[in-house]
Design a protein around this motif. Sequence first.
Motif, mmCIF file in Angstrom:
data_model
loop_
_atom_site.group_PDB
_atom_site.id
_atom_site.type_symbol
_atom_site.label_atom_id
_atom_site.label_comp_id
_atom_site.label_asym_id
_atom_site.label_seq_id
_atom_site.Cartn_x
_atom_site.Cartn_y
_atom_site.Cartn_z
ATOM 1 N N LEU A 300 16.250 0.510 -36.980
ATOM 2 C CA LEU A 300 17.599 0.978 -36.688
ATOM 3 C C LEU A 300 18.619 0.242 -37.551
ATOM 4 O O LEU A 300 18.506 -0.969 -37.776
ATOM 5 N N ASN A 301 19.604 0.980 -38.024
ATOM 6 C CA ASN A 301 20.692 0.379 -38.790
ATOM 7 C C ASN A 301 21.377 -0.687 -37.942
ATOM 8 O O ASN A 301 21.752 -0.443 -36.795
ATOM 9 N N GLU A 302 21.546 -1.865 -38.490
ATOM 10 C CA GLU A 302 22.114 -2.970 -37.703
ATOM 11 C C GLU A 302 23.552 -2.695 -37.284
ATOM 12 O O GLU A 302 24.010 -3.201 -36.253
ATOM 13 N N THR A 303 24.275 -1.898 -38.046
ATOM 14 C CA THR A 303 25.643 -1.545 -37.647
ATOM 15 C C THR A 303 25.635 -0.780 -36.335
ATOM 16 O O THR A 303 26.518 -0.973 -35.487
ATOM 17 N N PHE A 304 24.638 0.090 -36.163
ATOM 18 C CA PHE A 304 24.518 0.811 -34.906
ATOM 19 C C PHE A 304 24.345 -0.170 -33.748
ATOM 20 O O PHE A 304 24.948 -0.010 -32.682
ATOM 21 N N ILE A 305 23.534 -1.190 -33.959
ATOM 22 C CA ILE A 305 23.287 -2.181 -32.909
ATOM 23 C C ILE A 305 24.571 -2.936 -32.565
ATOM 24 O O ILE A 305 24.946 -3.078 -31.393
ATOM 25 N N THR A 306 25.268 -3.407 -33.578
ATOM 26 C CA THR A 306 26.448 -4.247 -33.336
ATOM 27 C C THR A 306 27.625 -3.452 -32.794
ATOM 28 O O THR A 306 28.496 -4.025 -32.131
ATOM 29 N N ASP A 307 27.663 -2.150 -33.046
ATOM 30 C CA ASP A 307 28.782 -1.331 -32.578
ATOM 31 C C ASP A 307 28.687 -0.955 -31.105
ATOM 32 O O ASP A 307 29.668 -0.494 -30.517
ATOM 33 N N LEU A 308 27.529 -1.127 -30.501
ATOM 34 C CA LEU A 308 27.401 -0.826 -29.078
ATOM 35 C C LEU A 308 28.288 -1.752 -28.252
ATOM 36 O O LEU A 308 28.401 -2.943 -28.533
ATOM 37 N N GLU A 309 28.912 -1.216 -27.222
ATOM 38 C CA GLU A 309 29.768 -2.025 -26.359
ATOM 39 C C GLU A 309 28.950 -3.073 -25.622
ATOM 40 O O GLU A 309 27.784 -2.852 -25.270
ATOM 41 N N ALA A 310 29.555 -4.205 -25.385
ATOM 42 C CA ALA A 310 28.897 -5.263 -24.622
ATOM 43 C C ALA A 310 28.502 -4.746 -23.239
ATOM 44 O O ALA A 310 29.296 -4.079 -22.568
ATOM 45 N N GLY A 311 27.298 -5.041 -22.827
ATOM 46 C CA GLY A 311 26.833 -4.634 -21.509
ATOM 47 C C GLY A 311 26.260 -3.246 -21.438
ATOM 48 O O GLY A 311 25.835 -2.811 -20.357
ATOM 49 N N ASP A 312 26.210 -2.518 -22.561
ATOM 50 C CA ASP A 312 25.683 -1.150 -22.565
ATOM 51 C C ASP A 312 24.184 -1.198 -22.265
ATOM 52 O O ASP A 312 23.399 -1.785 -23.015
ATOM 53 N N LEU A 313 23.758 -0.583 -21.155
ATOM 54 C CA LEU A 313 22.358 -0.606 -20.766
ATOM 55 C C LEU A 313 21.464 0.111 -21.758
ATOM 56 O O LEU A 313 20.247 -0.122 -21.788
ATOM 57 N N ARG A 314 22.040 0.997 -22.563
ATOM 58 C CA ARG A 314 21.228 1.659 -23.571
ATOM 59 C C ARG A 314 20.719 0.657 -24.600
ATOM 60 O O ARG A 314 19.650 0.845 -25.178
ATOM 61 N N ARG A 315 21.486 -0.393 -24.820
ATOM 62 C CA ARG A 315 21.038 -1.468 -25.719
ATOM 63 C C ARG A 315 19.816 -2.172 -25.139
ATOM 64 O O ARG A 315 18.858 -2.486 -25.848
ATOM 65 N N ASP A 316 19.825 -2.423 -23.855
ATOM 66 C CA ASP A 316 18.735 -3.159 -23.214
ATOM 67 C C ASP A 316 17.487 -2.305 -22.989
ATOM 68 O O ASP A 316 16.369 -2.819 -23.024
ATOM 69 N N ASN A 317 17.692 -1.008 -22.752
ATOM 70 C CA ASN A 317 16.578 -0.152 -22.341
ATOM 71 C C ASN A 317 16.051 0.775 -23.424
ATOM 72 O O ASN A 317 14.886 1.195 -23.360
ATOM 73 N N TRP A 318 16.877 1.131 -24.392
ATOM 74 C CA TRP A 318 16.472 2.128 -25.381
ATOM 75 C C TRP A 318 16.347 1.554 -26.790
ATOM 76 O O TRP A 318 16.127 2.300 -27.742
ATOM 77 N N ILE A 319 16.467 0.254 -26.932
ATOM 78 C CA ILE A 319 16.308 -0.381 -28.241
ATOM 79 C C ILE A 319 15.335 -1.545 -28.088
ATOM 80 O O ILE A 319 15.516 -2.414 -27.234
ATOM 81 N N GLY A 320 14.288 -1.530 -28.906
ATOM 82 C CA GLY A 320 13.328 -2.619 -28.903
ATOM 83 C C GLY A 320 13.476 -3.459 -30.157
ATOM 84 O O GLY A 320 14.213 -3.108 -31.084
ATOM 85 N N SER A 321 12.800 -4.578 -30.207
ATOM 86 C CA SER A 321 12.865 -5.440 -31.384
ATOM 87 C C SER A 321 11.509 -6.068 -31.651
ATOM 88 O O SER A 321 10.694 -6.267 -30.734
ATOM 89 N N PHE A 322 11.275 -6.343 -32.920
ATOM 90 C CA PHE A 322 10.078 -7.052 -33.347
ATOM 91 C C PHE A 322 10.492 -8.097 -34.361
ATOM 92 O O PHE A 322 11.215 -7.795 -35.322
ATOM 93 N N SER A 323 10.078 -9.314 -34.152
ATOM 94 C CA SER A 323 10.455 -10.402 -35.057
ATOM 95 C C SER A 323 9.247 -10.885 -35.831
ATOM 96 O O SER A 323 8.196 -11.214 -35.249
ATOM 97 N N SER A 324 9.398 -10.917 -37.142
ATOM 98 C CA SER A 324 8.387 -11.523 -37.999
ATOM 99 C C SER A 324 8.843 -12.942 -38.323
ATOM 100 O O SER A 324 9.840 -13.423 -37.787
ATOM 101 N N SER A 325 8.161 -13.583 -39.204
ATOM 102 C CA SER A 325 8.549 -14.942 -39.559
ATOM 103 C C SER A 325 9.872 -14.991 -40.298
ATOM 104 O O SER A 325 10.535 -16.034 -40.327
#
Length: 464
Positions: A300-325
């Motif tokens: 996902l484009n990081e701008t999309f992530i940062t533009d979401l309003e604070a506390g938006d449950l769609r951020r918590d429930n509909w966006i996943g993350s994977f971290s590499s090294s």
Amino acid sequence: MKHFRNYHLHLLCLPVLLFLYACESFVEVDVPNDRITSVTVFSDDATAREAMDGVYIQLFNTAFAAGGNQSVSFLGGLSADTYTVTNAVPEMEAFAAHQPEATNSLNLALWSGAYNTIYMCNAILEGVVDNSGLSRETRAALEGESRFIRAFAYFYLTNLYGDVPLVTQTDYTVNALKARSPQTEVYDLILEDLNRAAELLDTGYPDNDRTQANRFTALGLLARVHLYLENWEQAETYSSEVLAATDLYELPDDLNTVFLANSPEALWQVSPEGWGGTFTHTRDGNLLIRITPTGSPVSLNETFITDLEAGDLRRDNWIGSFSSSSETYYYPYKYKIQYNATGSNYTEYSMVIRLAEQYLIRAEARTRQGKLEAAVADLNVIRERADLQPLVYTTAITQEQLLEEVMQQRYYELFSEWGHRWLDLKRTGKALEVLEGVSETDLLYPIPEAELLKNPNLTQNAGY
């Protein structure tokens, strides 16, 4: 869940029935003994219903509708800058850069998949007209469902390619030489098909399985079509009729349940039974969920992530993350299952049309008619489910401000689904303003070169 009847039988029969006449080497010959003709398939209600069920199954395997890397959802997401390509796949990068060539194989698959779907619907329609071997109820249902799916396919074709050939029969000798029809004529057929479908179809779902189109499915798409045509009053009317069907539809409070099989929010879904084997996951989940550094070709484009309003449950429930090294990747997590080979437990279906969109259609239609307070109420249904503060209507709110909020909520709510963001930016005239490096000729995809070579009557879109 409902399992399609005699799945293996009609899965084998349907491609023969629906593609026998479509092959490029088409000639008028007798049908071999090992082939099944439309007369056989449509000889009674049961076999006719199986053929229609087969169309739904094939939607899961047809590129434009499947949810994979050749689908409207994926390629539209690339075009709208919703995704960033993270694995070097040149044909995907071309869509992300708004420069797909006419030779792009993903583009050809998208186009061909839509027309294969249309061909299947035409075959069903030809098989049910004046067929005395079928009951009136079966004829009505199959005609309505086929017209709906044909309209659905043409909606995407004309919004992605502009003027396109109108194919309404199965005679390949005619279809192969079809010229492009003006978009106005394409929309005329879409409206004709949807209005007829709404007349013919019942309001319920057999066995509560939402993979079969019903009257409200047709009305929901009618609402969207009228929105695109800027027929605001009609868009409001049709979406209101869907939203009034509270005995069938509701917005689940838990966002993690929205994309489950037969979700109460679903107007129409596509089942993973189309895998035809042991897999039970959706193509969307399989493509987008990242469980390794190279597990998905996009993030996902990081701008999309940062533009979401604070506390938006769609951020918590509909966006996943994977971290590499070295990096963190974000991905759509509306579908939770990346892979399942158990052969059972179809817990997720691919969502095609859902109730939240109807609230957003009505909010926009009302806003454009100056019904701002009513539009705020619709927007608040979406905002409050996401645990955002409701908007407070005052006379100081302008139409322009409210339209901006509608578009933001459409983006946050419908991201990664069916190219909504790409089509919204185009229809509202915002694509050139919002997307970097986009020109007027980038707003339509190229007619595939393979089609141009086969059909001398086809012309190319400007800029290609």
